[in-house]
Design an enzyme around this catalytic site. Structure first.
Site, short mmCIF file in Angstrom:
data_model
loop_
_atom_site.label_atom_id
_atom_site.label_comp_id
_atom_site.label_asym_id
_atom_site.label_seq_id
_atom_site.Cartn_x
_atom_site.Cartn_y
_atom_site.Cartn_z
N HIS A 18 0.88 -1.19 0.14
CA HIS A 18 0.06 -0.04 0.11
C HIS A 18 0.94 1.44 -0.11
CE1 HIS A 18 -2.99 -2.72 2.37
NE2 HIS A 18 -3.80 -2.17 1.42
N LYS A 42 -17.11 -5.22 7.40
CA LYS A 42 -15.89 -6.20 7.53
C LYS A 42 -15.31 -6.59 8.74
CE LYS A 42 -13.53 -5.12 3.25
NZ LYS A 42 -12.26 -4.86 2.67
N ARG A 91 -2.14 -6.27 -8.28
CA ARG A 91 -1.26 -7.33 -8.02
C ARG A 91 -1.26 -8.43 -8.81
NH1 ARG A 91 -3.15 -7.31 -1.80
NH2 ARG A 91 -5.02 -7.10 -3.21
N SER A 129 -3.18 -8.00 2.87
CA SER A 129 -3.21 -7.69 4.28
C SER A 129 -3.83 -8.88 4.98
CB SER A 129 -4.31 -6.44 4.62
OG SER A 129 -3.77 -5.30 3.93
P1 ADP Z 1 -9.81 -3.21 0.14
O1 ADP Z 1 -10.47 -3.40 1.50
O2 ADP Z 1 -10.47 -2.14 -0.76
O3 ADP Z 1 -9.59 -4.56 -0.67
P2 ADP Z 1 -7.20 -3.11 0.79
O4 ADP Z 1 -6.81 -2.25 1.90
O5 ADP Z 1 -6.92 -4.37 0.77
O6 ADP Z 1 -8.65 -2.43 0.30
O7 ADP Z 1 -6.28 -2.18 -0.49
C1 ADP Z 1 -6.52 -1.11 -0.99
C2 ADP Z 1 -5.96 -0.67 -2.17
O8 ADP Z 1 -4.43 -1.31 -2.32
C3 ADP Z 1 -6.31 -1.88 -3.37
O9 ADP Z 1 -6.31 -1.40 -4.74
C4 ADP Z 1 -5.43 -3.07 -3.38
O10 ADP Z 1 -5.15 -3.59 -4.79
C5 ADP Z 1 -4.26 -2.31 -3.05
N1 ADP Z 1 -2.89 -3.05 -2.69
C6 ADP Z 1 -2.94 -4.05 -1.47
N2 ADP Z 1 -2.00 -4.63 -1.48
C7 ADP Z 1 -0.94 -4.24 -2.71
C8 ADP Z 1 0.25 -4.46 -2.82
N3 ADP Z 1 0.93 -5.42 -2.20
N4 ADP Z 1 0.68 -3.97 -3.88
C9 ADP Z 1 0.02 -3.27 -4.49
N5 ADP Z 1 -1.23 -2.76 -4.34
C10 ADP Z 1 -1.69 -3.17 -3.24
#
Ligand code: ADP
Length: 152
Positions: A18, A42, A91, A129
């Protein structure tokens, strides 16, 4: 006009993946608003206040990055923030299919707002995550997956 992007997510917890997307986003936009979604449906591991505090610490060094909490449609938040862009990270092809639907629905609802995708750096492809939460649950060392400001 200032180019503002919203980067929405649940950040449970925020990972180095992130963080990298937000910092790369700053080269494209004047400001990136990291928006922590307060979705009670969630089943989060970390309380929202903790996640918010971490995000503020992680991005405290860059005045072009703002951290906020929100509890509404992402497009409504964009309007409130005068943001014309939604920033998301990709990803895998599974991410693409999921993100495509959200982006297309958002585009229908708010034609002026563009979703912009950045491909993850190869070293961050496997970092999610969800996986990090599993490692935490079983007492593993997550330091290489988390920004230095997050101490578990
Ligand atoms: P959500 O609850 O919307 O899934 P996340 O917090 O999991 O939110 O992710 C928010 C954004 O960050 C999403 O666009 C996700 O694809 C991106 N993201 C999460 N992990 C990575 C990573 N390792 N590399 C690139 N983008 C990521």
């Amino acid at each position: 006009m200032e180019r503002v992007a919203v980067f929405p997510g649940s950040f449970d917890p925020c990972t180095v993946g992130h963080e990298a997307i937000v910092r790369r986003g700053i080269s494209l936009f004047d400001k990136v608003v990291v928006a922590l979604g307060a979705n009670p449906q969630k089943n989060n591991l970390f309380p929202i206040e903790k996640r918010f505090e971490w995000l503020k610490k992680i991005f405290a060094d860059d005045p072009k990055i703002e951290v906020i909490k929100y509890d509404c449609l992402t497009i409504e938040l964009c309007k409130q923030q005068n943001a014309n862009f939604i920033l998301r990270g990709l990803r895998t092809s599974a991410d693409f299919e999921y993100e495509k639907i959200i982006a297309q629905v958002n585009k229908k609802m708010a034609p002026d707002i563009e979703t912009v995708f950045l491909l993850t750096a190869p070293e961050h492809t496997a970092i999610t995550s969800t996986i990090v939460r599993e490692v935490i649950k079983y007492g593993g060392d997550t330091s290489q997956f988390l920004p230095a400001q997050i101490k578990i």
